[in-house]
Design an enzyme around this catalytic site. Structure first.
Site, PDB file in Angstrom:
ATOM      1  N   ASP A  33       0.860  -1.180   0.000  1.00 32.57           N
ATOM      2  CA  ASP A  33       0.000   0.000   0.000  1.00 32.57           C
ATOM      3  C   ASP A  33       0.903   1.239   0.000  1.00 32.57           C
ATOM      4  O   ASP A  33       2.074   1.163  -0.408  1.00 32.57           O
ATOM      5  CB  ASP A  33      -0.964  -0.035   1.193  1.00 32.57           C
ATOM      6  CG  ASP A  33      -2.290   0.655   0.879  1.00 32.57           C
ATOM      7  OD1 ASP A  33      -2.374   1.888   1.041  1.00 32.57           O
ATOM      8  OD2 ASP A  33      -3.233  -0.039   0.460  1.00 32.57           O
ATOM      9  N   ASP A  34       0.403   2.358   0.449  1.00 38.12           N
ATOM     10  CA  ASP A  34       1.162   3.610   0.423  1.00 38.12           C
ATOM     11  C   ASP A  34       2.435   3.509   1.272  1.00 38.12           C
ATOM     12  O   ASP A  34       2.529   2.676   2.170  1.00 38.12           O
ATOM     13  CB  ASP A  34       0.276   4.741   0.951  1.00 38.12           C
ATOM     14  CG  ASP A  34       0.664   6.101   0.400  1.00 38.12           C
ATOM     15  OD1 ASP A  34       1.725   6.215  -0.238  1.00 38.12           O
ATOM     16  OD2 ASP A  34      -0.105   7.055   0.617  1.00 38.12           O
ATOM     17  N   LYS A 105      -3.337  -0.828  -6.967  1.00 42.22           N
ATOM     18  CA  LYS A 105      -4.375  -0.101  -6.234  1.00 42.22           C
ATOM     19  C   LYS A 105      -4.154   1.382  -6.508  1.00 42.22           C
ATOM     20  O   LYS A 105      -3.089   1.922  -6.235  1.00 42.22           O
ATOM     21  CB  LYS A 105      -4.294  -0.377  -4.737  1.00 42.22           C
ATOM     22  CG  LYS A 105      -5.284   0.460  -3.922  1.00 42.22           C
ATOM     23  CD  LYS A 105      -5.112   0.215  -2.426  1.00 42.22           C
ATOM     24  CE  LYS A 105      -5.980   1.180  -1.609  1.00 42.22           C
ATOM     25  NZ  LYS A 105      -5.795   0.989  -0.142  1.00 42.22           N
ATOM     26  N   ASP A 107      -5.393   5.106  -5.762  1.00 42.65           N
ATOM     27  CA  ASP A 107      -6.123   5.903  -4.777  1.00 42.65           C
ATOM     28  C   ASP A 107      -6.559   7.249  -5.351  1.00 42.65           C
ATOM     29  O   ASP A 107      -6.325   7.545  -6.530  1.00 42.65           O
ATOM     30  CB  ASP A 107      -5.241   6.078  -3.537  1.00 42.65           C
ATOM     31  CG  ASP A 107      -6.006   5.956  -2.239  1.00 42.65           C
ATOM     32  OD1 ASP A 107      -7.216   6.231  -2.231  1.00 42.65           O
ATOM     33  OD2 ASP A 107      -5.393   5.591  -1.217  1.00 42.65           O
ATOM     34  N   GLU A 144     -11.576   5.165  -5.343  1.00 42.66           N
ATOM     35  CA  GLU A 144     -11.994   6.567  -5.192  1.00 42.66           C
ATOM     36  C   GLU A 144     -13.106   6.698  -4.162  1.00 42.66           C
ATOM     37  O   GLU A 144     -13.794   7.718  -4.117  1.00 42.66           O
ATOM     38  CB  GLU A 144     -12.356   7.179  -6.556  1.00 42.66           C
ATOM     39  CG  GLU A 144     -13.392   6.439  -7.357  1.00 42.66           C
ATOM     40  CD  GLU A 144     -14.813   6.725  -6.882  1.00 42.66           C
ATOM     41  OE1 GLU A 144     -15.442   7.685  -7.339  1.00 42.66           O
ATOM     42  OE2 GLU A 144     -15.293   5.945  -6.045  1.00 42.66           O
ATOM     43  N   TRP A 145     -13.235   5.650  -3.308  1.00 45.97           N
ATOM     44  CA  TRP A 145     -14.084   5.656  -2.114  1.00 45.97           C
ATOM     45  C   TRP A 145     -15.585   5.770  -2.405  1.00 45.97           C
ATOM     46  O   TRP A 145     -16.357   6.221  -1.559  1.00 45.97           O
ATOM     47  CB  TRP A 145     -13.668   6.772  -1.152  1.00 45.97           C
ATOM     48  CG  TRP A 145     -12.195   6.995  -1.071  1.00 45.97           C
ATOM     49  CD1 TRP A 145     -11.246   6.044  -0.812  1.00 45.97           C
ATOM     50  CD2 TRP A 145     -11.492   8.235  -1.254  1.00 45.97           C
ATOM     51  NE1 TRP A 145      -9.991   6.612  -0.820  1.00 45.97           N
ATOM     52  CE2 TRP A 145     -10.114   7.948  -1.083  1.00 45.97           C
ATOM     53  CE3 TRP A 145     -11.892   9.533  -1.531  1.00 45.97           C
ATOM     54  CZ2 TRP A 145      -9.133   8.944  -1.195  1.00 45.97           C
ATOM     55  CZ3 TRP A 145     -10.917  10.516  -1.633  1.00 45.97           C
ATOM     56  CH2 TRP A 145      -9.553  10.216  -1.470  1.00 45.97           C
ATOM     57  N   GLY A 146     -16.005   5.384  -3.596  1.00 47.89           N
ATOM     58  CA  GLY A 146     -17.415   5.482  -3.947  1.00 47.89           C
ATOM     59  C   GLY A 146     -17.881   6.894  -4.204  1.00 47.89           C
ATOM     60  O   GLY A 146     -19.092   7.150  -4.305  1.00 47.89           O
ATOM     61  N   ARG A 162     -13.789   0.542  -5.173  1.00 53.88           N
ATOM     62  CA  ARG A 162     -14.208   0.757  -3.800  1.00 53.88           C
ATOM     63  C   ARG A 162     -15.587   1.411  -3.786  1.00 53.88           C
ATOM     64  O   ARG A 162     -15.881   2.299  -4.594  1.00 53.88           O
ATOM     65  CB  ARG A 162     -13.200   1.648  -3.086  1.00 53.88           C
ATOM     66  CG  ARG A 162     -11.943   0.909  -2.639  1.00 53.88           C
ATOM     67  CD  ARG A 162     -12.141   0.193  -1.328  1.00 53.88           C
ATOM     68  NE  ARG A 162     -12.509   1.158  -0.321  1.00 53.88           N
ATOM     69  CZ  ARG A 162     -11.610   1.937   0.295  1.00 53.88           C
ATOM     70  NH1 ARG A 162     -10.326   1.843   0.016  1.00 53.88           N
ATOM     71  NH2 ARG A 162     -12.010   2.809   1.194  1.00 53.88           N
ATOM     72  N   ASP A 166     -12.742   4.549   3.633  1.00 52.16           N
ATOM     73  CA  ASP A 166     -11.859   3.536   4.206  1.00 52.16           C
ATOM     74  C   ASP A 166     -12.497   2.852   5.408  1.00 52.16           C
ATOM     75  O   ASP A 166     -13.110   3.505   6.261  1.00 52.16           O
ATOM     76  CB  ASP A 166     -10.545   4.171   4.661  1.00 52.16           C
ATOM     77  CG  ASP A 166      -9.677   4.623   3.504  1.00 52.16           C
ATOM     78  OD1 ASP A 166     -10.003   4.302   2.346  1.00 52.16           O
ATOM     79  OD2 ASP A 166      -8.667   5.302   3.769  1.00 52.16           O
TER      80      ASP A 166
END
Length: 328
Positions: A33-34, A105, A107, A144-146, A162, A166
């Protein structure tokens, strides 16, 4: 591990996945991840914090029979303020291919305000061009978190998207994500999946029963099953849960159909849901007691599962057959 990662941590978890039964039940990816990136680019390219570089790490993961995933953001910076891929899509996609990346992934932090669909399609196009002629493709995870209803446009752009903010290591966060899925289950399927975020099983912040419910729901929703805990420290009960082949088989069922909420009841004495979905060889049902006290929940095989005739009932968590029954 948040932003404190190392080659040693990645290799150790690669060995655990490959050698301790996880690969045997289907776990295949080691995903960064990041925070794997250096604070600045070199000659326009992303650079890792690892002494031997990403290619050597990717080669090690592949040598163990696993696939290698990486992270970036469709913004000027990532969420942890490392260099993002906005306006660097082509060179970054080419770099990922050079490194042997199998999963990205992507973001949504520090964007320029342009539409998500536009920015995510740009990286899709860059990945398509960079992998042209390659035997292996890069799994593209849209994160993009929906925000822009990706379930409406992401099929055909990414392999998963997504559907929420989160996940947090608290039970209300899990329940909120489950509730958000009630109206979205029809959008996921083979080739493109709703992604309710990584699993938080293996963390003591939620009870074991809550972790069982969490894992079972993600599996039945056909969500990507992404472990985020320290596998070197989890209990035997948690390892048994996340390697439960009965539950994983529901997740990997070739029909690829998510469960949907078919019944909800909320009274002074009980609050529960029934979620069901078709399998290639039957039906899976989740009887979800939202309260803290035991209750009885009645599953109607004809109405809730569309099953008739003689059936076998199996408790997937306990991995035991309950009984043979009939719906007639």
């Amino acid at each position: 591990f948040y932003n404190v990662i190392s080659e040693e941590i990645v290799k150790n978890h690669t060995n655990i996945i490959a050698d301790e039964g996880y690969l045997d039940v289907g776990y295949r990816y080691i995903n960064l991840d990041d925070a794997w990136q250096n604070s600045s680019r070199v000659d326009g390219k992303l650079v890792s914090i690892f002494p031997n570089g990403i290619k050597a790490l990717s080669d090690y993961v592949h040598s163990k029979g696993l696939l290698f995933g990486i992270y970036s953001s469709a913004g000027n910076l990532t969420c942890l303020a490392r260099p993002g891929s906005l306006n660097f899509e082509t060179i970054d996609a080419e770099t990922f291919v050079e490194w042997g990346v199998d999963y990205l992934k992507y973001d949504n932090c520090h964007s320029d305000g342009s539409p998500e669909q536009e920015r995510y399609q740009r990286m899709r196009d860059a990945l398509t061009l960079a992998t042209k002629g390659n035997k292996t493709q890069i799994y593209y995870s849209i994160c993009e978190w929906g925000k822009s209803n990706p379930w409406l446009w992401a099929p055909g752009v990414g392999n998963s998207w997504r559907i929420s903010a989160d996940i947090q290591r608290v039970w209300p966060s899990i329940v909120a994500i489950i509730d958000s899925q009630a109206r979205l289950t029809q959008y996921g399927g083979p080739g493109g999946w709703n992604d309710p975020d990584m699993l938080i099983v293996g963390f003591d912040a939620i009870t074991f029963d809550e972790q069982v419910t969490h894992f079972a729901f993600w599996a039945a929703l056909k969500a990507p099953l992404i472990l985020g805990c320290d596998l070197a420290k989890i209990s035997g009960d948690i390892k048994k849960l996340v390697t439960n082949i009965d539950i994983i088989s529901v997740n990997q069922d070739p029909l690829g159909k998510s469960v949907s909420q078919v019944y909800h009841e909320d009274t002074n004495t009980s609050s529960f849901d029934i979620w069901t979905g078709p399998l290639s060889d039957g039906c899976v049902a989740i009887l979800f007691n939202r309260g803290i006290s035991p209750i009885n929940i009645t599953l109607n095989f004809k109405n809730h599962c569309r099953l008739t005739g003689n059936i076998m009932i199996r408790d997937l968590v306990k991995q035991t057959n309950i009984r043979n029954s009939t719906t007639d």
